[in-house]
Motif scaffolding. Structure first.
Motif, PDB file in Angstrom:
ATOM      1  N   ASP A   1       3.351 -45.054  55.439  1.00 46.61           N
ATOM      2  CA  ASP A   1       3.922 -46.338  55.851  1.00 46.61           C
ATOM      3  C   ASP A   1       2.915 -47.474  55.722  1.00 46.61           C
TER       4      ASP A   1
ATOM      5  N   HIS B   1       0.319 -47.780  53.686  1.00 49.45           N
ATOM      6  CA  HIS B   1       0.088 -48.148  52.296  1.00 49.45           C
ATOM      7  C   HIS B   1       1.295 -48.885  51.719  1.00 49.45           C
ATOM      8  N   SER B   2       2.482 -48.450  52.100  1.00 51.24           N
ATOM      9  CA  SER B   2       3.695 -49.116  51.618  1.00 51.24           C
ATOM     10  C   SER B   2       3.779 -50.558  52.108  1.00 51.24           C
ATOM     11  N   ARG B   3       3.350 -50.786  53.344  1.00 52.81           N
ATOM     12  CA  ARG B   3       3.428 -52.131  53.930  1.00 52.81           C
ATOM     13  C   ARG B   3       2.272 -53.028  53.504  1.00 52.81           C
TER      14      ARG B   3
ATOM     15  N   SER C   1       0.459 -41.110  49.040  1.00 55.48           N
ATOM     16  CA  SER C   1       0.736 -42.421  49.641  1.00 55.48           C
ATOM     17  C   SER C   1       0.273 -43.545  48.726  1.00 55.48           C
TER      18      SER C   1
ATOM     19  N   ASN D   1       2.498 -43.973  45.469  1.00 51.35           N
ATOM     20  CA  ASN D   1       3.781 -44.582  45.822  1.00 51.35           C
ATOM     21  C   ASN D   1       3.753 -46.098  45.677  1.00 51.35           C
ATOM     22  N   VAL D   2       2.572 -46.690  45.853  1.00 55.16           N
ATOM     23  CA  VAL D   2       2.428 -48.144  45.734  1.00 55.16           C
ATOM     24  C   VAL D   2       1.786 -48.529  44.400  1.00 55.16           C
TER      25      VAL D   2
ATOM     26  N   ARG E   1       4.169 -48.192  41.378  1.00 57.07           N
ATOM     27  CA  ARG E   1       5.567 -48.550  41.630  1.00 57.07           C
ATOM     28  C   ARG E   1       6.161 -49.347  40.470  1.00 57.07           C
TER      29      ARG E   1
ATOM     30  N   PHE F   1      12.453 -46.335  45.467  1.00 61.04           N
ATOM     31  CA  PHE F   1      11.781 -47.395  46.209  1.00 61.04           C
ATOM     32  C   PHE F   1      12.728 -48.185  47.102  1.00 61.04           C
TER      33      PHE F   1
ATOM     34  N   GLN G   1      12.526 -44.118  49.980  1.00 60.95           N
ATOM     35  CA  GLN G   1      11.206 -44.067  50.597  1.00 60.95           C
ATOM     36  C   GLN G   1      11.163 -43.092  51.776  1.00 60.95           C
TER      37      GLN G   1
ATOM     38  N   LYS H   1       8.731 -39.857  51.936  1.00 61.68           N
ATOM     39  CA  LYS H   1       7.812 -39.663  53.063  1.00 61.68           C
ATOM     40  C   LYS H   1       8.036 -38.301  53.718  1.00 61.68           C
TER      41      LYS H   1
END
Length: 223
Positions: free
Chosen positions: A105, A107-109, A175, A178-179, A182, A194, A199, A203
């Protein structure tokens, strides 16, 4: 040089030096993430802050000094988030799950964190290597996993031949990818993974893989 007051107040930098530094770091993070160390310009960073170019040099010395502090702040933020999880109070499997979920989460944010790490890899980790703070922060991350693994082994749940560093690698790799990939992945295969439900599924699968790797085979089978 221009001496623009911080926060619109004359002498604002003297009244709130920590706020000024944080403002500079936040703007610089975005600029370095977007343009790299070579492409980012102090003039552009200064124009987007609430302070002056002179104060950027005052606090950080030069562009490389500012980049180094941005890199440290990026790692400090993720490690501070891990600290707030209070993993020592959880059973080992739950602690490992929570840490993996948090990393995915976070890294995604924070895509700028990923881009900064990618940029630092372009520089072969040279600026990271100079920072004692980053070494200490990341040593703490492995120590957290060591504590989880120790408790898991003592409970008869975790394997002896999977190390905390290996688990950290797997959590970070999935993680991070995923970013970091992308844009290319979505242009090749579409954007379904995505979307929000995609997501969540990724996860969940990542957590299951990491926990499954840590558990003894008989524990994975529920015996």
């Amino acid at each position: 040089m221009d001496d623009k007051p911080a926060n619109g107040r004359s002498g604002g930098w003297k009244q709130d030096p920590a706020g000024v530094r944080n403002n500079i770091l936040a703007v610089a993070m975005a600029e370095f993430a977007a343009n790299g160390l070579s492409g980012a310009r102090i003039d552009d960073i200064s124009a987007k802050t609430s302070t002056s170019k002179r104060m950027i040099y005052y606090y950080f010395g030069d562009k490389e000094g500012l980049y180094g502090r941005v890199l440290e702040e990026a790692y400090r933020e993720v490690r501070a988030g891990e600290q707030q999880l209070e993993l020592d109070h959880l059973p080992p499997v739950e602690a490992l799950k929570l840490l993996a979920e948090f990393t995915f989460d976070h890294h995604s944010r924070h895509p700028d964190f990923i881009r900064i790490v990618m940029i630092e890899n372009i520089h072969h980790g040279a600026y990271l290597e100079r920072s004692e703070l980053i070494r200490l922060l990341n040593a703490g991350a492995i120590q957290k996993l060591e504590a989880i693994c120790r408790r898991g082994r003592e409970a008869g749940l975790f394997r002896d031949d999977v190390t905390p560093l290996q688990l950290h690698w797997h959590i970070s790799a999935m993680s991070f990818f995923n970013v970091s990939n992308r844009a290319t992945f979505s242009r090749i295969f579409g954007t379904n993974l995505f979307a929000a439900d995609g997501q969540e599924a990724l996860k969940k699968q990542m957590v299951e893989m990491v926990v499954g790797l840590a558990l003894k085979p008989e524990r994975r089978l529920g015996r």
